[in-house]
Scaffold this motif. Structure first.
Motif, mmCIF file in Angstrom:
data_model
loop_
_atom_site.group_PDB
_atom_site.id
_atom_site.type_symbol
_atom_site.label_atom_id
_atom_site.label_comp_id
_atom_site.label_asym_id
_atom_site.label_seq_id
_atom_site.Cartn_x
_atom_site.Cartn_y
_atom_site.Cartn_z
ATOM 1 N N SER A 1 12.126 9.923 -4.686
ATOM 2 C CA SER A 1 12.001 11.071 -3.789
ATOM 3 C C SER A 1 11.038 12.117 -4.331
ATOM 4 O O SER A 1 10.677 13.056 -3.627
ATOM 5 C CB SER A 1 13.371 11.715 -3.565
ATOM 6 N N ARG A 2 10.597 11.950 -5.570
ATOM 7 C CA ARG A 2 9.661 12.910 -6.154
ATOM 8 C C ARG A 2 8.301 12.317 -6.469
ATOM 9 O O ARG A 2 7.358 13.045 -6.732
ATOM 10 C CB ARG A 2 10.239 13.499 -7.452
ATOM 11 N N THR A 3 8.194 11.012 -6.473
ATOM 12 C CA THR A 3 6.922 10.396 -6.837
ATOM 13 C C THR A 3 6.585 9.280 -5.879
ATOM 14 O O THR A 3 7.428 8.484 -5.493
ATOM 15 C CB THR A 3 6.968 9.816 -8.264
ATOM 16 N N ALA A 4 5.329 9.231 -5.512
ATOM 17 C CA ALA A 4 4.781 8.124 -4.728
ATOM 18 C C ALA A 4 3.542 7.636 -5.442
ATOM 19 O O ALA A 4 2.960 8.342 -6.270
ATOM 20 C CB ALA A 4 4.437 8.579 -3.309
ATOM 21 N N SER A 5 3.140 6.421 -5.158
ATOM 22 C CA SER A 5 1.947 5.886 -5.806
ATOM 23 C C SER A 5 0.716 6.626 -5.315
ATOM 24 O O SER A 5 0.704 7.233 -4.248
ATOM 25 C CB SER A 5 1.802 4.397 -5.500
ATOM 26 N N SER A 6 -0.344 6.566 -6.107
ATOM 27 C CA SER A 6 -1.609 7.138 -5.669
ATOM 28 C C SER A 6 -2.181 6.269 -4.580
ATOM 29 O O SER A 6 -1.990 5.051 -4.570
ATOM 30 C CB SER A 6 -2.593 7.209 -6.844
ATOM 31 N N PRO A 7 -2.915 6.838 -3.616
ATOM 32 C CA PRO A 7 -3.514 6.019 -2.569
ATOM 33 C C PRO A 7 -4.548 5.091 -3.144
ATOM 34 O O PRO A 7 -5.113 5.350 -4.205
ATOM 35 C CB PRO A 7 -4.153 7.066 -1.637
ATOM 36 N N PRO A 8 -4.798 3.939 -2.491
ATOM 37 C CA PRO A 8 -5.817 3.008 -2.977
ATOM 38 C C PRO A 8 -7.147 3.713 -3.150
ATOM 39 O O PRO A 8 -7.554 4.528 -2.323
ATOM 40 C CB PRO A 8 -5.887 1.951 -1.867
ATOM 41 N N GLY A 9 -7.848 3.379 -4.277
ATOM 42 C CA GLY A 9 -9.134 4.021 -4.533
ATOM 43 C C GLY A 9 -8.972 5.505 -4.746
ATOM 44 O O GLY A 9 -9.690 6.305 -4.173
ATOM 45 N N GLY A 10 -8.005 5.872 -5.598
ATOM 46 C CA GLY A 10 -7.628 7.279 -5.727
ATOM 47 C C GLY A 10 -8.762 8.194 -6.118
ATOM 48 O O GLY A 10 -8.800 9.350 -5.732
ATOM 49 N N LEU A 11 -9.710 7.714 -6.948
ATOM 50 C CA LEU A 11 -10.804 8.565 -7.378
ATOM 51 C C LEU A 11 -11.785 8.785 -6.232
ATOM 52 O O LEU A 11 -12.039 7.912 -5.424
ATOM 53 C CB LEU A 11 -11.539 7.915 -8.559
ATOM 54 N N TYR B 1 0.846 -1.182 0.000
ATOM 55 C CA TYR B 1 0.000 0.000 0.000
ATOM 56 C C TYR B 1 0.888 1.241 0.000
ATOM 57 O O TYR B 1 1.833 1.344 0.772
ATOM 58 C CB TYR B 1 -0.922 0.020 1.221
ATOM 59 N N SER B 2 0.587 2.168 -0.874
ATOM 60 C CA SER B 2 1.311 3.433 -0.986
ATOM 61 C C SER B 2 2.821 3.235 -1.113
ATOM 62 O O SER B 2 3.602 3.758 -0.320
ATOM 63 C CB SER B 2 1.001 4.336 0.223
ATOM 64 N N PRO B 3 3.271 2.475 -2.120
ATOM 65 C CA PRO B 3 4.716 2.355 -2.331
ATOM 66 C C PRO B 3 5.325 3.700 -2.710
ATOM 67 O O PRO B 3 4.672 4.531 -3.345
ATOM 68 C CB PRO B 3 4.818 1.344 -3.479
ATOM 69 N N VAL B 4 6.542 3.925 -2.291
ATOM 70 C CA VAL B 4 7.251 5.158 -2.621
ATOM 71 C C VAL B 4 8.283 4.808 -3.683
ATOM 72 O O VAL B 4 9.230 4.055 -3.423
ATOM 73 C CB VAL B 4 7.928 5.771 -1.377
ATOM 74 N N LEU B 5 8.108 5.356 -4.873
ATOM 75 C CA LEU B 5 8.935 4.974 -6.007
ATOM 76 C C LEU B 5 10.198 5.801 -6.132
ATOM 77 O O LEU B 5 11.193 5.340 -6.678
ATOM 78 C CB LEU B 5 8.110 5.076 -7.292
#
Length: 228
Positions: free
Chosen positions: A68-78, A62-66
């Protein structure tokens, strides 16, 4: 709110009395960026992380950090409302660019210490060229915390303290590696201060506050205590 710089130059938990939190922070940020942008994608770092059973930021379910400038969108982003940046709760980077992502490095430092892999070469591989100035003070304190944990309780409870949930339990513990006499003396001093606090030997009752004080021993380390 601005904080007086001098207030952060006193009573730090590190051995170096000249430690300055404002000088330290840019180096720490450099370590975070290196860890997120480079180290976590490095084969040896991934292999060691697997061996000591700790997930790297990009491996989080959940919420992987890819980076230092980008992280994944939270689950159920919409349908989750405005983003933190749009809501004004997240600072922007320079020139309106994406904000830097920050994570805590302490779980990784703690796991390296507890498993005996906190060698300089490994610390450099995880945190980059600035590791001594950036995470060195935290590493020093975590080594002391590990000594305190071992002195405070039995192996089973110490291991439980270093587990990180069911999926990231520490697979083994090793005694602290490459310990110097200076490090042991510093830990003994801090341990005596902790035991003094347990006896409420603080403020006007602190050890060394003038005549009328005797000496008592706590675990092999002498501290002063007010005579009855």
């Amino acid at each position: 709110m601005a904080f007086p710089r001098a207030s952060f130059q006193q009573a730090q938990p590190f051995v170096d009395a000249q430690f300055d939190i404002f000088d330290w922070h840019p180096n720490f940020q450099s370590c975070v960026r290196y860890f997120l942008d480079h180290a976590q994608y490095n084969g040896p770092v991934q292999a060691l992380a697997a061996f000591i059973n700790i997930q790297l930021p990009f491996q989080k379910a959940y919420s992987p950090v890819l980076s230092s400038r980008t992280a994944s969108s939270p689950p159920g982003g919409l349908g989750q409302g405005p983003s933190p940046r749009a809501a004004g709760k997240m600072p922007m980077g320079q020139h309106g660019s994406q904000p830097y992502v920050s994570i805590t490095l302490l779980p990784y430092i703690r796991r390296l210490v507890a498993t005996g892999f906190d060698f300089p070469a490994v610390m450099h591989g995880f945190f980059g060229d600035d590791w001594v100035a950036g995470v060195g003070p935290l590493h020093e304190q975590e080594r002391r915390n590990y000594l305190f944990a071992a002195k405070s309780d039995n192996w089973l409870k110490v291991k439980a303290a270093y587990d990180m949930g069911e999926d990231e339990t520490v697979p083994f513990l090793r005694p602290l590696q490459n310990v110097s006499e200076k490090e042991i003396v510093g830990a003994e001093t801090s341990w005596s201060e902790w035991l003094a606090m347990q006896d409420w030997m603080l403020g006007p009752r602190a050890p060394g506050m003038g005549p009328g004080h005797g000496r008592m021993s706590h675990g092999g380390v002498n501290v002063k205590r007010e005579q009855e």
